[in-house]
Scaffold this motif. Structure first.
Motif, PDB file in Angstrom:
ATOM      1  N   GLY A 167       0.778  -1.227   0.000  1.00  0.00           N
ATOM      2  CA  GLY A 167       0.000   0.000   0.000  1.00  0.00           C
ATOM      3  C   GLY A 167       0.810   1.276   0.000  1.00  0.00           C
ATOM      4  O   GLY A 167       0.287   2.357  -0.299  1.00  0.00           O
ATOM      5  N   ILE A 168       2.094   1.196   0.337  1.00  0.00           N
ATOM      6  CA  ILE A 168       2.924   2.403   0.366  1.00  0.00           C
ATOM      7  C   ILE A 168       3.565   2.642  -0.990  1.00  0.00           C
ATOM      8  O   ILE A 168       3.640   1.740  -1.829  1.00  0.00           O
ATOM      9  N   ASP A 169       4.019   3.848  -1.197  1.00  0.00           N
ATOM     10  CA  ASP A 169       4.759   4.192  -2.419  1.00  0.00           C
ATOM     11  C   ASP A 169       6.241   3.921  -2.160  1.00  0.00           C
ATOM     12  O   ASP A 169       6.910   4.666  -1.448  1.00  0.00           O
ATOM     13  N   HIS A 170       6.765   2.845  -2.709  1.00  0.00           N
ATOM     14  CA  HIS A 170       8.154   2.441  -2.454  1.00  0.00           C
ATOM     15  C   HIS A 170       9.156   3.494  -2.902  1.00  0.00           C
ATOM     16  O   HIS A 170      10.265   3.575  -2.360  1.00  0.00           O
ATOM     17  N   ASN A 171       8.789   4.300  -3.862  1.00  0.00           N
ATOM     18  CA  ASN A 171       9.695   5.326  -4.359  1.00  0.00           C
ATOM     19  C   ASN A 171       9.610   6.630  -3.576  1.00  0.00           C
ATOM     20  O   ASN A 171      10.355   7.566  -3.865  1.00  0.00           O
ATOM     21  N   HIS A 172       8.714   6.667  -2.596  1.00  0.00           N
ATOM     22  CA  HIS A 172       8.439   7.909  -1.868  1.00  0.00           C
ATOM     23  C   HIS A 172       8.755   7.796  -0.377  1.00  0.00           C
ATOM     24  O   HIS A 172       9.113   8.784   0.267  1.00  0.00           O
ATOM     25  N   ILE A 173       8.632   6.592   0.156  1.00  0.00           N
ATOM     26  CA  ILE A 173       8.752   6.393   1.611  1.00  0.00           C
ATOM     27  C   ILE A 173      10.194   6.628   2.054  1.00  0.00           C
ATOM     28  O   ILE A 173      11.147   6.167   1.430  1.00  0.00           O
ATOM     29  N   GLU A 174      10.345   7.369   3.179  1.00  0.00           N
ATOM     30  CA  GLU A 174      11.667   7.692   3.723  1.00  0.00           C
ATOM     31  C   GLU A 174      11.909   7.053   5.084  1.00  0.00           C
ATOM     32  O   GLU A 174      13.052   6.770   5.436  1.00  0.00           O
TER      33      GLU A 174
END
Length: 704
Positions: free
Chosen positions: A335-342
């Motif tokens: 469900g998360i954006d792998h390219n966005h999560i920090e």
């Protein structure tokens, strides 16, 4: 001879931290605190976060005993709780009488601090610089006090107000309402409150600048009411704890899946189905500890969060202490954006190697800087997969620790069975090259894992390494010039089964240019080990040296104190637990060299004597009663020692020696069967992880 001007410049040029601030103030004190140097530091510290410019409990206790210091003008943050067994909290200074605290912007009163909050409310108008207040653990008994706080005009100056933490479980106490009346808008940007109070605050128009909230929700109606607040859409950070039901069942001293609370799932579904969280970038959802398990919302509640779509917009996500397991965690990762999560914290969720497989399926997390998978059940395979099969090129913070469990006399760690092979995989991982923090506490780490990490050429930037509560058992001489010494600032090897031979091997390291702190608590450091530390080439640069509950005799203590090598040491902990087989006799005073100001001239905190870590009591101060009183009242006694001796809880102090009890200590000392216990813990952890992978939750037990 130390060049204190250079020392000040070196500290100011390094990373900000609370211990660095203490070191800076100690250097100023040793230099005589000239006004121009203090002013110079004040200017340079303007770029530091105020919360790092903290006066710890020991400073407050010394101030309470009548001792001030010029560096107080640099302080911006206070923490009042001692967090020490058998120690009293320092009194909250009155800014009308104590100019030292008038520049304070951050005030943490600690938990269950009704007396401290009472004192603050009475003087609130005089804390002109105060911008952040934290006072959690308040109960129904504090209702009148909280009402007075809400009515003070000074509260409108606050930017942060925490009266509730999502770490609270709401099991034993209700919460007093916080209902300020409408008026001119506040400056508040963060609030920690019960859901009805947060709703009231947002709808009152008092907090137009609110951007962050911690909130506890206690039923579905509260969840719906909170979700219907239009003001939620302005938040960029939300931490929420659902406390809508209770269970409390647990198998004693055994790991288990945990208790799913249906009411929490219902409230979570209601909230995330309705709430407008359009600007949210950081979300925390936290359950509660229940023995060696966890209690709170389960898979249905977490699935509702995923379904809401909010995860796609987040840069930070924390899920902690929830009985959910691998399948649900895989849904979160999907469900998360792998390219966005920090930042990603998936802690204490009953994750196993199957969760590592879900990371592998995702492939890459190009922006992920912070990964916390602590207190789960990852094993060798999962650790290897994360290290080798997932691309995390920005990773700086990695926590794979188990649960340390507290004092080894009375508790036990819950191991995350990463083991030596898992540590070796990370020591050679392409994901390790930017790591600055690595926590491997209670992971079943042995000497092979230790050697792999210390000798790693991949860990080129690591400054914090935590290996505590592991069956390491030895410190090989081959680590004398290990590559990791080039960058390490803090090393924690608490309760690793090290003895005098190992300390001598450790002290053979002649260069660790950035090392400032090392913890050797709960090992078997004796007098020979203390002598090795006393002559260690690295000792003169250390700020922290933790020797809590070791076995050092008077000769070793004298050796450690008299060379005057520990010139920069800030805190000295020589306490022992009452069940330590080598504990001092209660009536035997510590050597005078230990408390001589010339021995540790930069010291600002000292902790001595015998404690009972099970009951949180203190049986000795390190001196017989009459000696203690003479030392505390002498004008020549160093302020740090006076602060310690005048803030002891007297109820259990000066316990007499008991010959029968003396004979039991060897059997009760955790060191007696330490190695065998760690084997048991590791086997138990691996077996539990295997059961979880097979779906054999076997919980809860059938009701009669």
């Amino acid at each position: 001879m130390i060049d204190y001007d250079a020392e000040v410049e070196r500290i100011l040029g390094g990373p900000p931290s609370k211990v660095a601030f203490r070191a800076l103030c100690a250097a100023l004190g040793r230099a005589g605190s000239p006004k121009n140097l203090v002013s110079f530091c004040d200017e340079r510290l303007a770029s530091w976060p105020d919360v790092e410019r903290e006066a710890p409990w020991s400073w407050l206790a010394a101030l309470d005993a009548g001792y001030s210091k010029p560096a107080w003008r640099l302080v911006r943050s206070l923490t009042l709780k001692s967090v020490r067994d058998g120690m009293l909290d320092a009194a909250l200074p009155d800014p009308r009488a104590r100019s030292e605290v008038r520049g304070v912007t951050h005030l943490d009163l600690g938990w269950f601090a009704g007396d401290q909050l009472t004192a603050l409310v009475e003087t609130m108008d005089h804390w002109d610089s105060l911008r952040s207040l934290e006072a959690c653990g308040l109960t129904d008994d504090d209702e009148e006090l909280v009402a007075k706080l809400a009515s003070t005009s000074a509260i409108t100056r606050l930017e942060t107000l925490n009266l509730v933490s999502v770490r609270e479980d709401m099991w034993h106490f209700g919460k007093p309402p916080f209902r300020p009346v409408a008026g001119r808008p506040w400056r508040l940007r963060h609030a920690g409150l019960r859901a009805p109070d947060l709703v009231h605050l947002m709808r009152s128009g008092l907090v137009p600048g609110l951007r962050s909230a911690d909130v506890l929700v206690c039923d579905t109606e509260e969840a719906q009411d909170l979700a219907d607040c239009e003001e939620l859409a302005q938040l960029d950070r939300l931490a929420i704890g659902f406390r809508c039901g209770r269970n409390g069942r647990q198998p004693l001293w055994e790991p288990y899946f945990g208790n799913v609370i249906e009411q929490d799932d219902n409230a979570c579904e209601a909230f995330f189905a309705r709430a407008d969280l359009a600007n949210l970038s950081s979300l925390t959802v936290r359950g509660t500890v229940m023995g060696l398990g966890r209690e709170g919302l389960g898979a249905r509640g977490v699935d509702a969060i995923v379904t809401s779509g909010v995860l796609r917009q987040l840069t930070e996500l924390t899920l902690e202490l929830l009985p959910v397991g691998d399948v649900t965690i895989a849904g979160v990762l999907g469900g998360i954006d792998h390219n966005h999560i920090e930042k990603l914290m998936l802690a204490d969720l009953v994750a196993t190697d199957m969760t590592a497989g879900a990371f592998v399926a995702a492939g890459a997390f190009p922006c992920l800087r912070y990964l916390d998978l602590s207190r789960n059940h990852l094993g060798i395979m999962g650790s290897r997969q994360l290290a080798t099969d997932v691309r995390m090129p920005a990773l700086e913070y990695l926590d794979l620790s188990g649960r340390e469990g507290g004092s080894p006399y009375y508790a036990r760690p819950e191991v995350q069975p990463v083991g030596d092979a898992g540590a070796e995989a990370w020591a050679s991982s392409h994901n390790a090259t930017k790591l600055i923090y690595l926590n491997m506490t209670a992971t079943g780490l042995g000497v092979d894992g230790l050697v792999a990490l210390m000798k790693s050429e991949r860990l080129q930037k690591l400054n914090t390494l935590d290996l505590s509560h592991n069956p390491v058992g030895s410190w090989p001489p081959a680590l004398e010039n290990a590559p990791i010494w080039r960058t390490l600032r803090t090393l924690n090897i608490t309760e690793c089964g090290l003895d005098d031979d190992d300390i001598e091997a450790l002290a053979a390291t002649t260069s660790a240019p950035y090392l400032r702190g090392i913890s050797l608590a709960y090992n078997s450091v004796g007098s020979r080990g203390a002598r090795a530390l006393a002559s260690w080439a690295v000792l003169p640069q250390l700020w922290e040296l933790n020797l809590h509950d070791n076995v050092i005799g008077d000769d070793g203590l004298i050796e450690l104190a008299t060379p005057q090598a520990a010139q920069l040491l800030l805190e000295l902990d020589l306490e022992q637990d009452c069940w330590n087989a080598s504990t001092r006799k209660y009536g035997t005073p510590l050597p005078a060299e230990v408390v001589d100001q010339a021995s540790f001239p930069s010291l600002d905190a000292i902790f001595l004597g015998i404690v009972d870590e099970y009951h949180g009591a203190r049986y000795s101060s390190g001196f017989p009663a009459h000696v203690r009183e003479d030392i505390a009242s002498a004008s020549t006694t160093r302020p740090e020692l006076v602060a310690f001796l005048t803030h002891l809880d007297r109820d259990e102090l000066d316990k007499p020696d008991d010959p029968e009890w003396e004979s039991e200590r060897t059997d009760r000392d955790f060191r007696t069967e330490r190695a065998a216990h760690h084997v048991t813990y590791l086997d138990e952890a691996r077996n539990f992880a295997h059961r979880m992978i097979e779906g054999n939750i076997d919980w809860p037990p059938p009701t009669s």
